[in-house]
Motif scaffolding. Structure first.
Motif, mmCIF file in Angstrom:
data_model
loop_
_atom_site.group_PDB
_atom_site.id
_atom_site.type_symbol
_atom_site.label_atom_id
_atom_site.label_comp_id
_atom_site.label_asym_id
_atom_site.label_seq_id
_atom_site.Cartn_x
_atom_site.Cartn_y
_atom_site.Cartn_z
ATOM 1 N N THR A 20 0.812 -1.222 0.000
ATOM 2 C CA THR A 20 0.000 0.000 0.000
ATOM 3 C C THR A 20 0.841 1.266 0.000
ATOM 4 O OG1 THR A 20 -0.177 -0.057 2.419
ATOM 5 C CG2 THR A 20 -1.919 -1.136 1.162
ATOM 6 N N THR A 23 2.218 1.900 -3.458
ATOM 7 C CA THR A 23 1.119 2.289 -4.344
ATOM 8 C C THR A 23 0.688 3.730 -4.085
ATOM 9 O OG1 THR A 23 0.325 0.011 -4.384
ATOM 10 C CG2 THR A 23 -1.214 1.712 -5.108
ATOM 11 N N GLN A 24 0.588 4.113 -2.816
ATOM 12 C CA GLN A 24 0.215 5.483 -2.485
ATOM 13 C C GLN A 24 1.267 6.470 -2.966
ATOM 14 O OE1 GLN A 24 -1.232 6.212 1.541
ATOM 15 N NE2 GLN A 24 -1.837 4.080 1.707
ATOM 16 N N ALA A 27 0.657 7.018 -6.535
ATOM 17 C CA ALA A 27 -0.660 7.577 -6.858
ATOM 18 C C ALA A 27 -0.540 9.076 -7.114
ATOM 19 C CB ALA A 27 -1.625 7.312 -5.709
ATOM 20 N N PRO A 33 -4.725 11.015 1.815
ATOM 21 C CA PRO A 33 -4.612 9.670 2.408
ATOM 22 C C PRO A 33 -5.944 9.085 2.869
ATOM 23 C CG PRO A 33 -2.830 11.058 3.177
ATOM 24 C CD PRO A 33 -3.744 11.943 2.384
ATOM 25 N N ILE A 36 -7.936 7.983 -0.058
ATOM 26 C CA ILE A 36 -7.368 6.732 -0.568
ATOM 27 C C ILE A 36 -7.871 5.553 0.255
ATOM 28 C CG2 ILE A 36 -5.239 5.392 -0.779
ATOM 29 C CD1 ILE A 36 -3.800 7.877 -1.639
ATOM 30 N N ARG A 40 -10.112 2.656 -1.204
ATOM 31 C CA ARG A 40 -9.574 1.301 -1.048
ATOM 32 C C ARG A 40 -10.645 0.337 -0.542
ATOM 33 N NH1 ARG A 40 -5.002 -0.361 3.500
ATOM 34 N NH2 ARG A 40 -4.982 -2.589 3.077
ATOM 35 N N ALA A 211 -3.918 2.769 -9.138
ATOM 36 C CA ALA A 211 -3.719 2.757 -7.686
ATOM 37 C C ALA A 211 -4.966 2.246 -6.969
ATOM 38 C CB ALA A 211 -3.361 4.158 -7.192
ATOM 39 N N LEU A 215 -4.935 -1.179 -4.779
ATOM 40 C CA LEU A 215 -5.231 -1.088 -3.356
ATOM 41 C C LEU A 215 -6.497 -1.855 -2.997
ATOM 42 C CD1 LEU A 215 -4.433 2.681 -2.675
ATOM 43 C CD2 LEU A 215 -3.203 0.719 -1.755
#
Length: 291
Positions: A20, A23-24, A27, A33, A36, A40, A211, A215
Motif C-alpha cells: 500500500t 502504491t500510495q 498515486a 490519504p 485513498i 480502497r 492505484a 489497493l
C-alpha cells in the motif's frame, strides 16, 4: 488446513498489505490519504461482493449480526485513525505505534476475555518483531511524538486487534469469502461519507485508476481473504504478530521500487522481523497455540 499453512496465508496477506505504501507513493499527488483509504475499502468491498455473487457462496443465514457489524466498524475505524495518526505524528511513530501495539493489545484482549494466555514463545517472538519494527523506522524522519497522534495510532492498533479477534470468532463457522465480502461491503458503507468530503478527481487519471484497483483488489480484497482463511487455524494474537511483515515488505519495496535508502539500523530491523516471525511459525508449540 494445518497451523503452518494458515500461518503462511496470513504472512502472505501481510506482504500484500505492505504494497500500500508504494502504491500510495505512485498515486496522484492530489490524492488525500483518507480518501485513498475510503476508495480502497469501496473498491475492495465491491470486488469481494462481485466475487462472492459470481461463485454463488453468499449466504446470509445464521450470521451473527452484532459480530459482523462490530468487525465492519473496526475495519472502517482503522482507516481514518491510522491515516490521521500518520498525518499528526509522522509516518515513523504513527506506523510503529499502530502496528507495534496491535499484537500486544490482541494478546491482552485474548487473555482478558477469552482466558487464553499467550505462550512464552509468542511473547518472545512478538517482542523481537516489535523491536525490529522500531529499528526499521528509526531515523526515518525527525521525531515529533504528538500525544494526539499517538492516541490515534493506539486507536488504530486496537481497531485492527479487535477486527482480528471478532473475525476469528466467525471464521470457523462461515465461508471466508462470504465473511470478508459482507464485512468490507459494510465497512465501505461506513466510510462512504469521506467520499463526499474529499476531492476524488485523482481517480479519473490512469495512475489513479491503477492505484485504486491495486489497493482495492490486491491489498484489500485478496489480502483480507487470505487473512480470513488463515484465521480459521491461527489465534488472533499470532495472526496480528504475523501482520508485522507489512512494514518489512513496505520497506523492501521502497528500497527496490522507489530507490529509498536503508541504513544498517533498518536492515537490522528487517533481520529481527524475519527472526521473530520465523520463530513463531516454526516453533514446535505453534500447533498448540494455533489450534
Amino acid at each position: 488446513m494445518g497451523g503452518k499453512a494458515s500461518s503462511f496465508l496470513i504472512l502472505f496477506a501481510a506482504m500484500l498489505w505492505g504494497t500500500t505504501g508504494t502504491t500510495q507513493a505512485l498515486a496522484p499527488e492530489t490524492a488525500h490519504p483518507i480518501s485513498i483509504g475510503a476508495v480502497r475499502l469501496a473498491v475492495g468491498g465491491l470486488f469481494l461482493l462481485i466475487l462472492v455473487l459470481v461463485t454463488g457462496k453468499l449466504s446470509l443465514r445464521d450470521w451473527p449480526i452484532k459480530a459482523i457489524v462490530g468487525a465492519s466498524f473496526c475495519m472502517a475505524l482503522y482507516q481514518p485513525l491510522f491515516f490521521s495518526a500518520v498525518s499528526s505524528t509522522g509516518v515513523a511513530i504513527g506506523t510503529v505505534v499502530a502496528i507495534g501495539s496491535a499484537p500486544i493489545l490482541s494478546g491482552l484482549i485474548e487473555w482478558a476475555y477469552l482466558n487464553t494466555r499467550p505462550t512464552r514463545i509468542w511473547w518472545f517472538s512478538t517482542g523481537i518483531s516489535i523491536i525490529g519494527c522500531l529499528l526499521l523506522f528509526a531515523d526515518k524522519e525527525s521525531v515529533s511524538a504528538d500525544p494526539v497522534g499517538i492516541l490515534l495510532a493506539l486507536g488504530a492498533g486496537l481497531s485492527f486487534a479487535s477486527y482480528t479477534l471478532i473475525s476469528r470468532g466467525i471464521a470457523g463457522d462461515h465461508s471466508s469469502l462470504s465473511l470478508v465480502a459482507i464485512v468490507f461491503t459494510l465497512s465501505a458503507i461506513f466510510l462512504s461519507p469521506f467520499l463526499l468530503i474529499y476531492d476524488l478527481s485523482w481517480i479519473r487519471s490512469v495512475r489513479g485508476v491503477v492505484a485504486s484497483l491495486q489497493l482495492g483488489i490486491v491489498a484489500t480484497g485478496a489480502a483480507y481473504l487470505l487473512f480470513a482463511k488463515g484465521l480459521s487455524n491461527v489465534s488472533p494474537s499470532t495472526a496480528v504478530t504475523f501482520a508485522l511483515a507489512e512494514p518489512m515488505t513496505a520497506a523492501l519495496l521502497g528500497f527496490l521500487v522507489l530507490e529509498e535508502s536503508l541504513n544498517i539500523t533498518a536492515w537490522t530491523g528487517i533481520f529481527l522481523l524475519v527472526i521473530g516471525i520465523g520463530i513463531l511459525i516454526w516453533s514446535p508449540k505453534n500447533e498448540k497455540m494455533t489450534a
